[in-house]
Design a protein around this motif. Structure first.
Motif, PDB file in Angstrom:
ATOM      1  N   ASP A  90     -18.894  -4.960-108.993  1.00 53.76           N
ATOM      2  CA  ASP A  90     -17.933  -4.313-108.107  1.00 53.76           C
ATOM      3  C   ASP A  90     -17.019  -5.375-107.509  1.00 53.76           C
ATOM      4  N   LEU A  91     -15.714  -5.242-107.713  1.00 53.70           N
ATOM      5  CA  LEU A  91     -14.757  -6.250-107.276  1.00 53.70           C
ATOM      6  C   LEU A  91     -14.773  -6.428-105.758  1.00 53.70           C
ATOM      7  N   ILE A  92     -14.729  -5.340-105.011  1.00 52.76           N
ATOM      8  CA  ILE A  92     -14.644  -5.425-103.556  1.00 52.76           C
ATOM      9  C   ILE A  92     -15.849  -6.163-102.991  1.00 52.76           C
ATOM     10  N   THR A  93     -17.031  -5.830-103.457  1.00 56.81           N
ATOM     11  CA  THR A  93     -18.249  -6.504-102.981  1.00 56.81           C
ATOM     12  C   THR A  93     -18.204  -7.986-103.318  1.00 56.81           C
ATOM     13  N   GLY A  94     -17.734  -8.300-104.515  1.00 55.23           N
ATOM     14  CA  GLY A  94     -17.737  -9.696-104.963  1.00 55.23           C
ATOM     15  C   GLY A  94     -16.757 -10.585-104.235  1.00 55.23           C
ATOM     16  N   ILE A  95     -15.598 -10.039-103.853  1.00 52.41           N
ATOM     17  CA  ILE A  95     -14.588 -10.889-103.221  1.00 52.41           C
ATOM     18  C   ILE A  95     -14.679 -10.895-101.699  1.00 52.41           C
ATOM     19  N   SER A  96     -15.521 -10.077-101.119  1.00 52.09           N
ATOM     20  CA  SER A  96     -15.556  -9.937 -99.662  1.00 52.09           C
ATOM     21  C   SER A  96     -15.756 -11.280 -98.971  1.00 52.09           C
TER      22      SER A  96
ATOM     23  N   GLU B  19      -7.671   1.229-117.153  1.00 49.51           N
ATOM     24  CA  GLU B  19      -8.967   1.405-116.494  1.00 49.51           C
ATOM     25  C   GLU B  19      -9.471   0.079-115.938  1.00 49.51           C
ATOM     26  N   TYR B  20      -9.266  -0.986-116.705  1.00 49.93           N
ATOM     27  CA  TYR B  20      -9.680  -2.307-116.228  1.00 49.93           C
ATOM     28  C   TYR B  20      -8.940  -2.657-114.946  1.00 49.93           C
ATOM     29  N   TYR B  21      -7.643  -2.440-114.917  1.00 51.69           N
ATOM     30  CA  TYR B  21      -6.846  -2.770-113.728  1.00 51.69           C
ATOM     31  C   TYR B  21      -7.312  -1.963-112.518  1.00 51.69           C
ATOM     32  N   LYS B  22      -7.628  -0.715-112.745  1.00 54.00           N
ATOM     33  CA  LYS B  22      -8.093   0.139-111.652  1.00 54.00           C
ATOM     34  C   LYS B  22      -9.369  -0.414-111.014  1.00 54.00           C
ATOM     35  N   LEU B  23     -10.272  -0.917-111.835  1.00 56.76           N
ATOM     36  CA  LEU B  23     -11.573  -1.365-111.336  1.00 56.76           C
ATOM     37  C   LEU B  23     -11.611  -2.855-110.995  1.00 56.76           C
ATOM     38  N   TYR B  24     -10.909  -3.683-111.778  1.00 59.10           N
ATOM     39  CA  TYR B  24     -11.054  -5.129-111.638  1.00 59.10           C
ATOM     40  C   TYR B  24      -9.742  -5.878-111.410  1.00 59.10           C
ATOM     41  N   GLY B  25      -8.629  -5.183-111.428  1.00 59.99           N
ATOM     42  CA  GLY B  25      -7.358  -5.835-111.147  1.00 59.99           C
ATOM     43  C   GLY B  25      -7.201  -6.093-109.657  1.00 59.99           C
ATOM     44  N   LEU B  26      -6.629  -7.229-109.305  1.00 63.37           N
ATOM     45  CA  LEU B  26      -6.468  -7.599-107.897  1.00 63.37           C
ATOM     46  C   LEU B  26      -5.065  -7.236-107.420  1.00 63.37           C
ATOM     47  N   ASP B  27      -4.997  -6.609-106.258  1.00 66.88           N
ATOM     48  CA  ASP B  27      -3.711  -6.301-105.621  1.00 66.88           C
ATOM     49  C   ASP B  27      -3.839  -6.558-104.125  1.00 66.88           C
TER      50      ASP B  27
ATOM     51  N   PRO C   9      -5.426 -19.103-114.194  1.00 72.62           N
ATOM     52  CA  PRO C   9      -5.070 -20.208-115.093  1.00 72.62           C
ATOM     53  C   PRO C   9      -3.867 -19.927-115.978  1.00 72.62           C
ATOM     54  N   GLY C  10      -3.477 -18.649-116.090  1.00 71.73           N
ATOM     55  CA  GLY C  10      -2.351 -18.289-116.941  1.00 71.73           C
ATOM     56  C   GLY C  10      -2.717 -18.349-118.426  1.00 71.73           C
ATOM     57  N   PRO C  11      -1.962 -17.660-119.255  1.00 74.09           N
ATOM     58  CA  PRO C  11      -0.893 -16.739-118.871  1.00 74.09           C
ATOM     59  C   PRO C  11      -1.459 -15.466-118.251  1.00 74.09           C
ATOM     60  N   ILE C  12      -0.720 -14.889-117.313  1.00 75.54           N
ATOM     61  CA  ILE C  12      -1.202 -13.687-116.646  1.00 75.54           C
ATOM     62  C   ILE C  12      -0.756 -12.443-117.411  1.00 75.54           C
ATOM     63  N   ASN C  13      -1.601 -11.436-117.381  1.00 75.08           N
ATOM     64  CA  ASN C  13      -1.226 -10.101-117.849  1.00 75.08           C
ATOM     65  C   ASN C  13      -0.936  -9.270-116.606  1.00 75.08           C
ATOM     66  N   ARG C  14       0.329  -9.098-116.301  1.00 74.14           N
ATOM     67  CA  ARG C  14       0.707  -8.400-115.079  1.00 74.14           C
ATOM     68  C   ARG C  14       0.214  -6.953-115.086  1.00 74.14           C
ATOM     69  N   ASP C  15      -0.307  -6.555-113.926  1.00 71.82           N
ATOM     70  CA  ASP C  15      -0.844  -5.212-113.730  1.00 71.82           C
ATOM     71  C   ASP C  15      -2.012  -4.919-114.673  1.00 71.82           C
ATOM     72  N   VAL C  16      -2.688  -5.992-115.066  1.00 76.90           N
ATOM     73  CA  VAL C  16      -3.977  -5.872-115.759  1.00 76.90           C
ATOM     74  C   VAL C  16      -5.020  -6.643-114.948  1.00 76.90           C
ATOM     75  N   GLU C  17      -4.838  -7.966-114.840  1.00 78.38           N
ATOM     76  CA  GLU C  17      -5.745  -8.765-114.006  1.00 78.38           C
ATOM     77  C   GLU C  17      -5.265  -8.845-112.561  1.00 78.38           C
ATOM     78  N   ILE C  18      -3.949  -8.784-112.383  1.00 81.95           N
ATOM     79  CA  ILE C  18      -3.360  -8.968-111.057  1.00 81.95           C
ATOM     80  C   ILE C  18      -2.045  -8.195-110.998  1.00 81.95           C
ATOM     81  N   SER C  19      -1.774  -7.618-109.839  1.00 84.72           N
ATOM     82  CA  SER C  19      -0.524  -6.861-109.715  1.00 84.72           C
ATOM     83  C   SER C  19       0.673  -7.811-109.729  1.00 84.72           C
ATOM     84  N   SER C  20       1.794  -7.317-110.197  1.00 84.67           N
ATOM     85  CA  SER C  20       3.012  -8.133-110.215  1.00 84.67           C
ATOM     86  C   SER C  20       3.396  -8.572-108.808  1.00 84.67           C
ATOM     87  N   GLN C  21       3.244  -7.667-107.851  1.00 83.54           N
ATOM     88  CA  GLN C  21       3.612  -7.989-106.472  1.00 83.54           C
ATOM     89  C   GLN C  21       2.759  -9.134-105.931  1.00 83.54           C
ATOM     90  N   LEU C  22       1.472  -9.098-106.200  1.00 78.92           N
ATOM     91  CA  LEU C  22       0.584 -10.159-105.714  1.00 78.92           C
ATOM     92  C   LEU C  22       0.823 -11.463-106.464  1.00 78.92           C
TER      93      LEU C  22
END
Length: 303
Positions: free
Chosen positions: A206-212, A237-245, A260-273
């Motif tokens: 669970d992302l939220i528990t892990g990053i708290s 689905e991955y972005y919904k559960l494990y993507g950071l925003d 570390p790059g390259p980033i997959n926007r709106d997969v691992e991390i939101s573009s805004q973040l």
């Protein structure tokens, strides 16, 4: 030591020496501008690379050295020559440094038997990427003022990540609490056992528990090129559960964000973040990578 193949080779004092020198270089990139004059670095890359290859090239040239990039598609490997014979050929040309990236884990250690130059592992399969771990620790230290006893969350495609392995080895030298966050399909039971028994690292699904309340969040790229079969239902689905925003980041209000790059926007991390320079240090990792690799080349040349 004249080679860097694994973080295991470095003592904590040697890591500190490299990072301290990198800090001086980061303030003045022209520092030591002729220290490696007439020295030759060969970049021997079997996998695509933008950041690592370019930063090694820039680092060497800023130190007064020369760089040769081997184009694998034009080499005799395409004629059936073995990689060992190619390594022997490169060695016969007497380079001073050889940086190797390859998709096979352990290949750099093998080629070390045939190359006399200082050998640098620029990423071997899913095994290690030591210079990336050094630059990540440099950025962390710049912002957190220490590496000691921090809480670090590493999230994403742990199974295929050489960056994760090297960072675990380096950060545990400083007593950091490292948490891994991954879908159950992107980490094996054997890897879980190794993490627990060797490093006392917990794996969170669970992302939220892990990053708290962590100090640092390292996001990892989904490496679809290494996946055979279906590891995740979909990127959405991955972005919904494990993507950071920004919303999820609220659970780690003091955290800095690395990738570390390259980033997959709106997969691992939101573009805004990813573009939020207040917390996202992705581009700072790139610029720091040049300074750290300058410091690494000087360290290996000295030894």
């Amino acid at each position: 030591m004249k080679d860097l193949i694994s973080i295991d080779q470095l003592t904590i004092n040697q890591v500190n020496e490299i990072l301290d020198n990198a800090q001086l270089i980061y303030k003045d990139f022209d520092l030591n501008s002729n220290k490696l004059e007439n020295k030759l670095l060969i970049n021997f890359f079997f996998e695509n690379s933008t950041r690592t290859r370019m930063s090694f090239e820039i680092a060497m040239k800023r130190l007064g050295g020369k760089v040769l990039n081997v184009d694998i598609s034009l080499s005799s490997l395409k004629k059936g020559e073995s990689i060992i014979d190619t390594a022997k050929t490169i060695n016969a040309m007497k380079p001073d440094f050889v940086a190797i990236r390859h998709n096979s884990s352990g290949i750099v250690s093998l080629l070390n038997n045939y190359i006399d130059a200082s050998l640098i592992n620029a990423g071997d399969g899913t095994n290690e990427h030591p210079s990336q771990a050094l630059l990540d620790s440099f950025v962390i230290r710049q912002h957190k003022k220490t590496l000691n006893n921090l809480k670090i969350a590493i999230c994403g495609d742990v199974l295929h990540s050489r960056v994760a392995r090297s960072n675990i080895k380096l950060l545990k030298k400083y007593g950091c609490e490292v948490r891994l966050i991954s879908p159950p399909t992107l980490i094996t039971s054997d890897y879980r056992i190794w993490l627990k028994n060797k490093w006392n690292i917990e794996v969170y699904e669970d992302l939220i528990t892990g990053i708290s309340n962590v100090d640092v969040i390292m996001m990892l790229r989904i490496q679809q090129e290494r996946m055979i079969g279906c590891y995740i239902p979909s990127l959405a689905e991955y972005y919904k559960l494990y993507g950071l925003d920004h919303q999820k980041l609220q659970y780690a209000p003091k955290a800095i964000v690395l990738h570390p790059g390259p980033i997959n926007r709106d997969v691992e991390i939101s573009s805004q973040l990813a573009d939020d320079k207040k917390v996202s240090l992705i581009l700072e990792q790139v610029s720091s990578g040049v300074a750290v690799r300058q410091a690494l080349l000087l360290f290996l040349a000295k030894n």
